[in-house]
Design a protein around this motif. Structure first.
Motif, PDB file in Angstrom:
ATOM      1  N   ARG A  27      45.001  45.831  20.870  1.00 60.30           N
ATOM      2  CA  ARG A  27      44.924  44.557  21.580  1.00 60.30           C
ATOM      3  C   ARG A  27      46.276  44.258  22.218  1.00 60.30           C
ATOM      4  NH1 ARG A  27      40.569  41.288  19.190  1.00 60.30           N
ATOM      5  NH2 ARG A  27      39.428  42.626  17.757  1.00 60.30           N
ATOM      6  N   LYS A  28      46.218  43.658  23.384  1.00 62.30           N
ATOM      7  CA  LYS A  28      47.444  43.321  24.106  1.00 62.30           C
ATOM      8  C   LYS A  28      47.217  42.005  24.838  1.00 62.30           C
ATOM      9  CE  LYS A  28      49.698  46.651  26.099  1.00 62.30           C
ATOM     10  NZ  LYS A  28      50.147  47.697  27.035  1.00 62.30           N
ATOM     11  N   ALA A  29      48.251  41.191  24.884  1.00 60.48           N
ATOM     12  CA  ALA A  29      48.186  39.948  25.656  1.00 60.48           C
ATOM     13  C   ALA A  29      49.513  39.755  26.373  1.00 60.48           C
ATOM     14  CB  ALA A  29      47.891  38.761  24.756  1.00 60.48           C
ATOM     15  N   THR A  30      49.432  39.193  27.580  1.00 58.62           N
ATOM     16  CA  THR A  30      50.611  38.890  28.378  1.00 58.62           C
ATOM     17  C   THR A  30      50.538  37.433  28.814  1.00 58.62           C
ATOM     18  OG1 THR A  30      50.639  41.157  29.210  1.00 58.62           O
ATOM     19  CG2 THR A  30      51.950  39.544  30.423  1.00 58.62           C
ATOM     20  N   ALA A  31      51.634  36.701  28.560  1.00 51.23           N
ATOM     21  CA  ALA A  31      51.733  35.303  28.983  1.00 51.23           C
ATOM     22  C   ALA A  31      52.932  35.155  29.903  1.00 51.23           C
ATOM     23  CB  ALA A  31      51.871  34.386  27.774  1.00 51.23           C
ATOM     24  N   LYS A  32      52.851  34.142  30.773  1.00 52.04           N
ATOM     25  CA  LYS A  32      53.937  33.890  31.716  1.00 52.04           C
ATOM     26  C   LYS A  32      54.323  32.418  31.663  1.00 52.04           C
ATOM     27  CE  LYS A  32      53.138  33.593  36.231  1.00 52.04           C
ATOM     28  NZ  LYS A  32      52.915  33.964  37.641  1.00 52.04           N
ATOM     29  N   ALA A  33      55.623  32.160  31.622  1.00 48.02           N
ATOM     30  CA  ALA A  33      56.157  30.807  31.770  1.00 48.02           C
ATOM     31  C   ALA A  33      56.966  30.772  33.054  1.00 48.02           C
ATOM     32  CB  ALA A  33      57.037  30.438  30.578  1.00 48.02           C
ATOM     33  N   THR A  34      56.691  29.802  33.904  1.00 49.77           N
ATOM     34  CA  THR A  34      57.474  29.580  35.113  1.00 49.77           C
ATOM     35  C   THR A  34      58.312  28.332  34.880  1.00 49.77           C
ATOM     36  OG1 THR A  34      55.682  30.506  36.427  1.00 49.77           O
ATOM     37  CG2 THR A  34      57.367  29.274  37.617  1.00 49.77           C
ATOM     38  N   MET A  35      59.590  28.426  35.199  1.00 49.78           N
ATOM     39  CA  MET A  35      60.506  27.344  34.861  1.00 49.78           C
ATOM     40  C   MET A  35      61.395  27.000  36.044  1.00 49.78           C
ATOM     41  SD  MET A  35      62.910  27.356  31.509  1.00 49.78           S
ATOM     42  CE  MET A  35      63.908  25.939  31.086  1.00 49.78           C
ATOM     43  N   PHE A  36      61.484  25.701  36.339  1.00 49.30           N
ATOM     44  CA  PHE A  36      62.418  25.192  37.343  1.00 49.30           C
ATOM     45  C   PHE A  36      63.759  24.974  36.651  1.00 49.30           C
ATOM     46  CE2 PHE A  36      64.644  21.458  39.006  1.00 49.30           C
ATOM     47  CZ  PHE A  36      64.831  21.828  40.324  1.00 49.30           C
ATOM     48  N   GLN A 137      69.845  18.461  32.965  1.00 47.14           N
ATOM     49  CA  GLN A 137      68.638  18.255  32.168  1.00 47.14           C
ATOM     50  C   GLN A 137      67.431  17.989  33.060  1.00 47.14           C
ATOM     51  OE1 GLN A 137      69.487  15.422  29.048  1.00 47.14           O
ATOM     52  NE2 GLN A 137      70.767  16.890  27.981  1.00 47.14           N
ATOM     53  N   LYS A 138      67.527  18.437  34.305  1.00 42.99           N
ATOM     54  CA  LYS A 138      66.419  18.285  35.246  1.00 42.99           C
ATOM     55  C   LYS A 138      65.487  19.497  35.220  1.00 42.99           C
ATOM     56  CE  LYS A 138      68.920  15.175  38.251  1.00 42.99           C
ATOM     57  NZ  LYS A 138      69.522  14.946  39.561  1.00 42.99           N
ATOM     58  N   MET A 139      65.726  20.414  34.293  1.00 42.60           N
ATOM     59  CA  MET A 139      64.879  21.603  34.189  1.00 42.60           C
ATOM     60  C   MET A 139      63.458  21.196  33.804  1.00 42.60           C
ATOM     61  SD  MET A 139      67.458  24.129  32.150  1.00 42.60           S
ATOM     62  CE  MET A 139      68.098  22.802  31.131  1.00 42.60           C
ATOM     63  N   VAL A 140      62.483  22.008  34.238  1.00 41.80           N
ATOM     64  CA  VAL A 140      61.081  21.746  33.928  1.00 41.80           C
ATOM     65  C   VAL A 140      60.407  23.073  33.585  1.00 41.80           C
ATOM     66  CG1 VAL A 140      58.872  20.874  34.790  1.00 41.80           C
ATOM     67  CG2 VAL A 140      61.008  19.811  35.547  1.00 41.80           C
ATOM     68  N   ILE A 141      59.780  23.118  32.433  1.00 49.06           N
ATOM     69  CA  ILE A 141      58.891  24.243  32.127  1.00 49.06           C
ATOM     70  C   ILE A 141      57.586  23.886  32.830  1.00 49.06           C
ATOM     71  CG2 ILE A 141      57.728  25.578  30.336  1.00 49.06           C
ATOM     72  CD1 ILE A 141      60.074  24.653  28.450  1.00 49.06           C
ATOM     73  N   LYS A 142      57.348  24.538  33.978  1.00 47.39           N
ATOM     74  CA  LYS A 142      56.286  24.101  34.878  1.00 47.39           C
ATOM     75  C   LYS A 142      54.905  24.580  34.465  1.00 47.39           C
ATOM     76  CE  LYS A 142      57.396  23.733  39.273  1.00 47.39           C
ATOM     77  NZ  LYS A 142      57.785  24.110  40.633  1.00 47.39           N
ATOM     78  N   GLU A 143      54.826  25.805  34.018  1.00 48.88           N
ATOM     79  CA  GLU A 143      53.513  26.365  33.710  1.00 48.88           C
ATOM     80  C   GLU A 143      53.678  27.469  32.680  1.00 48.88           C
ATOM     81  OE1 GLU A 143      49.801  27.706  36.358  1.00 48.88           O
ATOM     82  OE2 GLU A 143      51.602  28.889  36.736  1.00 48.88           O
ATOM     83  N   VAL A 144      52.819  27.436  31.696  1.00 44.75           N
ATOM     84  CA  VAL A 144      52.733  28.540  30.748  1.00 44.75           C
ATOM     85  C   VAL A 144      51.262  28.917  30.705  1.00 44.75           C
ATOM     86  CG1 VAL A 144      53.077  29.309  28.377  1.00 44.75           C
ATOM     87  CG2 VAL A 144      54.665  27.654  29.381  1.00 44.75           C
TER      88      VAL A 144
END
Length: 159
Positions: A27-36, A137-144
């Motif tokens: 089994r394998k899984a891949t996740a992505k986080a996009t961050m500003f 501190q204006k960073m944003v974890i936009k999507e995971v």
């Protein structure tokens, strides 16, 4: 046919799914986080990383993401403890303001590793935030999101 939640028993109480009768599969899984991060933080990068008083940002985030993968069952109550075969986390600057964190997890087991991949990507992103917050501190974890999963009953490709 309406799908049912798997982590609730007949009395509507929480339960851990019994995977005892499932086959062991790869089994394998891949996740992505996009961050500003913003251009102010990105401008501090020399080549592929920033070296701060806390250490190298991306390398530290990769290590924390790997630790998170291994501890997923301690953080998310209905996740089974798993013997992880491998975890690979990659962090890239994708433009003048954003980074992308890819977490891939693999096992040979009776249950999937989607939650482990999602947890690894999330914690790596939080570590980047922690290490860069002195600048902004204006960073944003936009999507995971779950990008891919293979093995088990169904394969998923959300790329």
């Amino acid at each position: 046919m309406k799908k049912e939640f798997t982590h609730i028993n007949e009395e509507n109480n929480p339960k851990m799914v019994n995977v005892g009768d499932k086959k062991i599969t790869k089994r394998k899984a891949t996740a992505k986080a996009t961050m500003f991060l913003g251009s102010e933080i990105i401008s501090h990068f020399k080549s592929e990383d920033i070296i701060t008083k806390k250490g190298p940002v991306f390398q530290t985030a990769i290590i924390s993401g790997i630790q998170a993968v291994k501890k997923t069952s301690e953080l998310i109550p209905m996740c089974h403890p798993l013997l992880i075969n491998g975890t690979d986390i990659d962090i890239q600057i994708i433009d003048s303001e954003h980074i992308e964190i890819i977490c891939e997890v693999s096992i040979e087991g009776k249950t999937g590793v989607e939650m482990e991949a999602l947890t690894g990507a999330n914690i790596a992103a939080l570590t980047v935030y922690d290490m860069c917050k002195a600048i902004s501190q204006k960073m944003v974890i936009k999507e995971v999101k779950l990008m891919k999963k293979s093995g088990g009953k169904s394969d998923i490709n959300n790329e």
